[in-house]
Write an enzyme that holds these catalytic residues in place. Structure first.
Site, PDB file in Angstrom:
ATOM      1  N   SER A 131      32.375  33.771  19.327  1.00  0.00           N
ATOM      2  CA  SER A 131      32.330  34.181  20.841  1.00  0.00           C
ATOM      3  C   SER A 131      33.534  34.726  21.127  1.00  0.00           C
ATOM      4  O   SER A 131      34.540  34.677  20.452  1.00  0.00           O
ATOM      5  CB  SER A 131      32.060  32.833  21.765  1.00  0.00           C
ATOM      6  OG  SER A 131      32.400  33.414  22.982  1.00  0.00           O
ATOM      7  N   TYR A 172      34.618  24.573  24.692  1.00  0.00           N
ATOM      8  CA  TYR A 172      33.896  25.858  24.286  1.00  0.00           C
ATOM      9  C   TYR A 172      34.744  26.554  23.644  1.00  0.00           C
ATOM     10  O   TYR A 172      34.420  27.090  22.278  1.00  0.00           O
ATOM     11  CB  TYR A 172      33.107  26.337  25.193  1.00  0.00           C
ATOM     12  CG  TYR A 172      32.109  27.295  24.499  1.00  0.00           C
ATOM     13  CD1 TYR A 172      30.939  26.981  24.093  1.00  0.00           C
ATOM     14  CD2 TYR A 172      32.540  28.729  24.674  1.00  0.00           C
ATOM     15  CE1 TYR A 172      29.963  27.874  23.510  1.00  0.00           C
ATOM     16  CE2 TYR A 172      31.619  29.662  24.290  1.00  0.00           C
ATOM     17  CZ  TYR A 172      30.419  29.354  23.786  1.00  0.00           C
ATOM     18  OH  TYR A 172      29.605  30.267  23.285  1.00  0.00           O
TER      19      TYR A 172
END
Length: 262
Positions: free
Chosen positions: A152, A167
């Site tokens: 990401s 995350y």
């Protein structure tokens, strides 16, 4: 295929004769990735926890084999490796690994307990490492294997006020893992790269795009002024898993509308 010699353009992106395993394939990007690789000619093993969703996916393309399992479970990982490379499938190894499975957590560090972070690291990072390692070790000769870790942009830059410490840490770790495995396995003919999507509509980002303020925040801070569309990851993934990227390893390909170039 001799990857050191020029190849016809049509063959560079073909996956005929290759076997792929896609994790987190029951919905969203994972389901799309499984269909994409099948359309490109690969036999695809699609794994995720939701067996009903996988069954639906398997009905969409004859080259997709549903294989339910939880990659965060050591027992399930062993079963996935055994079944994906066993007599039942007729394949002796997995040529392409797409580590797409992942989860998110609380956005604010004050609300994210250490146990929450450990869970995120276990699913998003450790499970991907363990499954990939087992698949490489299960191959008599891993030369020619391609691994793509779906990271990401939040593993590259801060996403505050939308992101999450656990995350972001897991995705940054996945990028570090990508580089290290590329270094360790490059001489064995195994390529390892990472795909770093920007803001794309998915189950995980449904709340963000449902809120007018956060959706506007994405539009304002993305150079092209909008989130990505699902199909805009297709060619990036196909490039990384196919012979088209035969001299590319240890790299992070950000597909983010210019977000990380700000």
């Amino acid at each position: 295929m001799d990857l050191t010699a020029p190849q016809p353009p049509a063959e560079l992106f073909s996956l005929k004769g290759r076997t792929a395993l896609v994790t987190g394939a029951s919905s969203g990007l994972g389901a799309r990735f499984a269909l994409l690789l099948a359309e490109a000619g690969a036999d695809v093993v699609a794994t995720a926890r939701r067996a009903d969703r996988l069954a639906e996916l398997g009905r969409l393309h004859p080259a997709i084999t549903p294989l339910p399992g939880d990659i965060d479970s050591p027992d399930d990982r062993r079963r996935i490796v055994t079944e994906a490379t066993g007599e039942a499938t007729g394949w002796d190894r997995v040529d392409i690994v797409v580590n797409n499975a992942g989860m998110s957590g609380p956005l604010r560090a004050e609300e994210e307990e250490p146990d929450d972070v450990l869970r995120l690291l276990s699913v998003n990072l450790v499970a991907a490492y363990a499954l990939t390692r087992d698949l490489v070790m299960a191959a008599d000769s891993p030369s020619g294997m391609s691994v793509v870790n779906v990271a990401s942009i939040l593993g590259l830059v801060s996403g505050a006020p939308v992101g999450g410490a656990g995350y972001a840490s897991s995705k940054a770790g996945l990028i570090g893992l990508t580089r290290e495995l590329a270094g360790q396995w490059g001489r064995r003919g195994v390529r390892v790269n990472a795909l770093a999507p920007g803001w794309f509509p998915s189950e995980m980002t449904a709340g963000l795009f449902a809120d007018e303020r956060s959706a506007g925040w994405v539009d304002r801070n993305t150079m092209v002024g909008r989130p990505g569309a699902d199909h805009e990851l297709d060619t990036a993934l196909l490039f990384l898993v196919s012979p088209a990227s035969s001299y590319c390893t240890g790299q992070v390909l950000a597909v983010d509308g210019g977000w990380t170039a700000r």
